[in-house]
Design a protein around this motif. Sequence first.
Motif, PDB file in Angstrom:
ATOM      1  N   THR A 138      -8.853   8.921  -2.577  1.00 36.36           N
ATOM      2  CA  THR A 138      -9.273   8.423  -1.262  1.00 36.36           C
ATOM      3  C   THR A 138      -8.859   9.392  -0.161  1.00 36.36           C
ATOM      4  O   THR A 138      -9.621   9.649   0.788  1.00 36.36           O
ATOM      5  N   ARG A 139      -7.650   9.963  -0.261  1.00 40.72           N
ATOM      6  CA  ARG A 139      -7.191  10.917   0.752  1.00 40.72           C
ATOM      7  C   ARG A 139      -8.054  12.180   0.754  1.00 40.72           C
ATOM      8  O   ARG A 139      -8.368  12.729   1.797  1.00 40.72           O
ATOM      9  N   LEU A 190       0.825  -1.207   0.000  1.00 49.88           N
ATOM     10  CA  LEU A 190       0.000   0.000   0.000  1.00 49.88           C
ATOM     11  C   LEU A 190       0.869   1.271   0.000  1.00 49.88           C
ATOM     12  O   LEU A 190       0.563   2.245  -0.684  1.00 49.88           O
ATOM     13  N   ASP A 243       0.820   3.967  -2.965  1.00 54.97           N
ATOM     14  CA  ASP A 243       0.450   5.351  -2.661  1.00 54.97           C
ATOM     15  C   ASP A 243       1.577   6.320  -3.000  1.00 54.97           C
ATOM     16  O   ASP A 243       1.344   7.413  -3.523  1.00 54.97           O
ATOM     17  N   HIS A 244       2.816   5.936  -2.696  1.00 59.87           N
ATOM     18  CA  HIS A 244       3.945   6.845  -2.873  1.00 59.87           C
ATOM     19  C   HIS A 244       4.385   6.928  -4.332  1.00 59.87           C
ATOM     20  O   HIS A 244       4.646   8.034  -4.837  1.00 59.87           O
ATOM     21  N   ASP A 272       0.644   6.974  -6.692  1.00 58.68           N
ATOM     22  CA  ASP A 272      -0.381   7.940  -6.257  1.00 58.68           C
ATOM     23  C   ASP A 272      -1.780   7.364  -6.432  1.00 58.68           C
ATOM     24  O   ASP A 272      -2.699   8.013  -6.941  1.00 58.68           O
ATOM     25  N   GLY A 273      -1.921   6.145  -6.020  1.00 60.44           N
ATOM     26  CA  GLY A 273      -3.183   5.448  -6.237  1.00 60.44           C
ATOM     27  C   GLY A 273      -4.275   5.789  -5.258  1.00 60.44           C
ATOM     28  O   GLY A 273      -5.432   5.429  -5.489  1.00 60.44           O
ATOM     29  N   PHE A 274      -3.957   6.465  -4.149  1.00 57.93           N
ATOM     30  CA  PHE A 274      -4.969   6.757  -3.136  1.00 57.93           C
ATOM     31  C   PHE A 274      -5.243   8.265  -3.010  1.00 57.93           C
ATOM     32  O   PHE A 274      -5.677   8.740  -1.971  1.00 57.93           O
ATOM     33  N   LYS A 275      -4.954   8.999  -4.097  1.00 55.52           N
ATOM     34  CA  LYS A 275      -5.146  10.452  -4.041  1.00 55.52           C
ATOM     35  C   LYS A 275      -6.607  10.808  -3.802  1.00 55.52           C
ATOM     36  O   LYS A 275      -6.942  11.619  -2.942  1.00 55.52           O
TER      37      LYS A 275
END
Length: 288
Positions: free
Chosen positions: A38-39, A25, A29-30, A33-36
């Motif tokens: 979501t954030r 994960l 994410d880093h 940038d797959g959880f942009k």
Amino acid sequence: MDTIFTRGPSLNNRLALAIVLSAILIFVDHKLDGFKSTRVYLNSLVSPLQYLANLPSVLLSESADRLTSHQALLDENEELSSEVLVMREKLQRFDSLVEENNRLRNLLNVPVREALRRQAAELMAVDKNPFSQQVLINKGALDGVYLSQPVIDDQGIVGQVMEVGTTNSRVLLVADVTHAIPVRSLRNDIRFIATGSGSLNEMYLEHVPHSVDIEVGDVLVSSGLGEVFPQGYPVATVKSVTRDESRPFAQVSVTPMAKLDRLNHLLLLWLAGEGQDEILDANASEEE
């Protein structure tokens, strides 16, 4: 007793799986940038809680500011009340001196000076040219403003009107390099010419002999010569006197009395008989 926590893989295997999933994960994410999105969603969801948690601090800060402002207003009110008492006492003496001066002038058959017409004006803009000290005020020809009209503030002479529009005017400050004003010393009545330096807090006296009686702290007022500025209004105080015998004249620097860098409200003065033609022309144009 067989509980739910004893079923399935062992705790070590679960810990290893959690570490691997966390690493995956973090990498996604880093690097990807797959959880942009979501954030963003989570931040929007948590923001009301953040505002709510910050509310006590904001309330305390605003309360402290209100208390500080209230105390500052009280202190300012007390200071202004004291100044009003002092000014009223000076005004009483001033009125008696005016009456005494008028009686003496009548005895000497000297015309009594008439009170000057005056009108308040507000600053509209400041000239951005660093080599020119000019300001724009909200009074113009419709108000009877005329060329070379003297302008003052609550401390002293500010300058003179150099351009007149219909509803506004441009004022040339005494600190401008092209401006000069005849002055005299209150201490010994010696006359000088004060010219602008281009700096708002400094002016110079022109052609001052080395032997002239002038000292630091001397107050200079308008002499009335030139028929532009009425006599007796504060202009500047002497800041420094340098007597270098290698130079033909002493170098005298003075500080303007008017707060040229903090102008807000100004006062226009009308000399006797001045500005009447402009007022009549303005009234005639309005009637047409």
